[in-house]
Design a protein around this motif. Sequence first.
Motif, short mmCIF file in Angstrom:
data_model
loop_
_atom_site.label_atom_id
_atom_site.label_comp_id
_atom_site.label_asym_id
_atom_site.label_seq_id
_atom_site.Cartn_x
_atom_site.Cartn_y
_atom_site.Cartn_z
N THR A 15 -0.38 -9.08 -12.74
CA THR A 15 -0.73 -10.50 -12.79
C THR A 15 0.33 -11.23 -13.59
OG1 THR A 15 -2.11 -10.13 -14.76
CG2 THR A 15 -3.22 -10.12 -12.63
N GLY A 16 0.78 -12.36 -13.07
CA GLY A 16 1.79 -13.14 -13.78
C GLY A 16 3.11 -12.41 -13.94
N GLY A 17 3.41 -11.47 -13.04
CA GLY A 17 4.67 -10.74 -13.11
C GLY A 17 4.66 -9.56 -14.06
N ALA A 18 3.50 -9.26 -14.68
CA ALA A 18 3.41 -8.15 -15.62
C ALA A 18 2.27 -7.22 -15.23
CB ALA A 18 3.20 -8.66 -17.04
N THR A 19 2.49 -5.91 -15.37
CA THR A 19 1.46 -4.92 -15.06
C THR A 19 0.92 -4.37 -16.38
OG1 THR A 19 2.65 -4.34 -13.04
CG2 THR A 19 0.93 -2.82 -13.77
N ARG A 20 -0.22 -4.92 -16.81
CA ARG A 20 -0.79 -4.53 -18.10
C ARG A 20 -2.28 -4.29 -18.05
NH1 ARG A 20 2.07 -9.59 -21.35
NH2 ARG A 20 4.24 -8.92 -21.04
N ARG A 21 -2.92 -4.59 -16.92
CA ARG A 21 -4.38 -4.59 -16.86
C ARG A 21 -4.91 -3.48 -15.97
NH1 ARG A 21 -7.25 -9.01 -18.11
NH2 ARG A 21 -8.68 -8.63 -16.39
N LEU A 22 -6.14 -3.08 -16.28
CA LEU A 22 -6.93 -2.22 -15.41
C LEU A 22 -8.14 -3.03 -14.94
CD1 LEU A 22 -7.02 1.23 -17.27
CD2 LEU A 22 -5.71 0.66 -15.22
N ASP A 23 -8.39 -3.03 -13.66
CA ASP A 23 -9.55 -3.74 -13.11
C ASP A 23 -10.63 -2.74 -12.74
OD1 ASP A 23 -8.70 -6.26 -13.45
OD2 ASP A 23 -8.25 -6.69 -11.35
N LEU A 24 -11.77 -2.83 -13.43
CA LEU A 24 -12.92 -1.99 -13.12
C LEU A 24 -13.85 -2.75 -12.17
CD1 LEU A 24 -13.53 -0.48 -16.66
CD2 LEU A 24 -12.05 0.34 -14.82
N VAL A 25 -15.05 -2.24 -11.99
CA VAL A 25 -15.95 -2.83 -11.00
C VAL A 25 -16.33 -4.26 -11.36
CG1 VAL A 25 -18.17 -2.60 -9.83
CG2 VAL A 25 -16.86 -0.54 -10.42
N PHE A 26 -16.72 -4.46 -12.62
CA PHE A 26 -17.24 -5.77 -13.01
C PHE A 26 -16.28 -6.56 -13.91
CE2 PHE A 26 -21.04 -3.10 -12.32
CZ PHE A 26 -21.61 -3.83 -11.28
N PHE A 27 -15.27 -5.93 -14.44
CA PHE A 27 -14.38 -6.64 -15.34
C PHE A 27 -13.03 -5.92 -15.42
CE2 PHE A 27 -16.35 -3.34 -17.82
CZ PHE A 27 -15.36 -2.93 -18.70
N GLY A 28 -12.05 -6.63 -15.98
CA GLY A 28 -10.74 -6.05 -16.21
C GLY A 28 -10.37 -6.18 -17.67
N PHE A 29 -9.46 -5.35 -18.15
CA PHE A 29 -9.05 -5.40 -19.55
C PHE A 29 -7.67 -4.78 -19.70
CE2 PHE A 29 -10.61 -1.18 -19.03
CZ PHE A 29 -9.95 -0.40 -19.98
N GLN A 30 -7.06 -5.04 -20.85
CA GLN A 30 -5.76 -4.46 -21.17
C GLN A 30 -5.95 -3.28 -22.11
OE1 GLN A 30 -2.98 -8.51 -20.96
NE2 GLN A 30 -2.83 -7.10 -22.69
N PRO A 31 -5.63 -2.06 -21.68
CA PRO A 31 -5.77 -0.89 -22.56
C PRO A 31 -4.98 -1.03 -23.86
CG PRO A 31 -5.48 -0.17 -20.30
CD PRO A 31 -5.25 -1.66 -20.31
N SER A 32 -3.92 -1.84 -23.85
CA SER A 32 -3.16 -2.02 -25.09
C SER A 32 -4.02 -2.61 -26.19
CB SER A 32 -1.95 -2.93 -24.83
OG SER A 32 -2.35 -4.20 -24.35
N ASP A 33 -5.03 -3.41 -25.83
CA ASP A 33 -5.95 -3.94 -26.84
C ASP A 33 -6.74 -2.82 -27.51
OD1 ASP A 33 -5.18 -6.54 -26.37
OD2 ASP A 33 -6.71 -6.89 -24.85
N LEU A 34 -7.16 -1.83 -26.72
CA LEU A 34 -7.88 -0.69 -27.28
C LEU A 34 -6.97 0.14 -28.18
CD1 LEU A 34 -10.01 0.58 -24.25
CD2 LEU A 34 -10.78 -0.74 -26.22
N VAL A 35 -5.71 0.30 -27.76
CA VAL A 35 -4.76 1.07 -28.57
C VAL A 35 -4.56 0.40 -29.93
CG1 VAL A 35 -2.39 1.91 -28.74
CG2 VAL A 35 -3.60 2.03 -26.56
N ARG A 36 -4.46 -0.93 -29.94
CA ARG A 36 -4.29 -1.64 -31.20
C ARG A 36 -5.44 -1.34 -32.17
NH1 ARG A 36 -3.14 -7.84 -30.02
NH2 ARG A 36 -4.74 -7.50 -28.44
N ILE A 37 -6.66 -1.43 -31.66
CA ILE A 37 -7.83 -1.23 -32.52
C ILE A 37 -7.91 0.22 -33.01
CG2 ILE A 37 -10.35 -1.26 -32.58
CD1 ILE A 37 -10.22 -3.51 -30.49
N THR A 38 -7.75 1.16 -32.08
CA THR A 38 -7.91 2.58 -32.44
C THR A 38 -6.77 3.07 -33.33
OG1 THR A 38 -6.88 3.18 -30.31
CG2 THR A 38 -9.29 3.16 -30.43
N LEU A 39 -5.56 2.54 -33.14
CA LEU A 39 -4.45 2.94 -34.01
C LEU A 39 -4.68 2.45 -35.43
CD1 LEU A 39 -1.68 4.23 -34.46
CD2 LEU A 39 -0.64 2.05 -33.83
N ILE A 40 -5.12 1.21 -35.58
CA ILE A 40 -5.42 0.67 -36.91
C ILE A 40 -6.51 1.50 -37.58
CG2 ILE A 40 -6.46 -1.30 -38.10
CD1 ILE A 40 -4.94 -3.09 -36.11
#
Length: 228
Positions: free
Chosen positions: A57-82
């Motif tokens: 989307t928008g020229g960048a591949t960063r998202r995963l689209d599931l059945v009801f919603f999509g999200f960026q796994p990088s957001d999860l990495v930020r939280i779990t790494l901290i």
Amino acid sequence: GDVNSMLIRHLTRLVIAGVVMAVFSVIDYRWLSRYSFPLLVGALLLLCSVWIFGVTTGGATRRLDLVFFGFQPSDLVRITLILRVATLLVKKRSYIKDFGRSFVPILVLSFISAGLIAIEDLSTSMVLVLCIATMGFIGRLSLIPMFSLAAIGMMIAFLVISNSPGRAARVEAFVGKKLFDSTTEEQVFSATEEGYQKRQAHIAIVSGGLLGVGPGKSVGREYVPEPY
């Protein structure tokens, strides 16, 4: 598009976020710390899956689209790494100045996580590294290796940006000065290229002042691709 549907979608996300915050607020952080490593590994695997199943989307591949919603796994990495780094800082506080036992494990985890994020989103990776460095400073890691690593990181970021014309042009358009050989002045300063967004921001600030022109009265929304 339908403005009301976008508002409803945004409010729905706020409700979901509120529920998630409420759930995690009652979970003992000590329990979370016990599972910080597998949570980080799971987030990194999701991040790697973007290379295969990611949506562009928008020229960048960063998202995963599931059945009801999509999200960026990088957001999860930020939280779990901290979470993981915070756990390590507490576990190793009795020998926090030991380079091999304290600094290196945190460095390896941060390098792997930030490096994988940087493949998809360099700016997010840089913000994450700054956050981890701040945690390390507060956690009393040795300053000499931290400053040395910061210098190396800045050099790597410079090399990455200088060898990526798109990123270089964006930086140059922001600072308003030609810095890299990989771009052209027309690309950087043209009102229809990288300078377009900056020009529209200036117009919005001048026309709106401190208080804005009021809800629904924006003129800039007619010229910006995704005003919402």
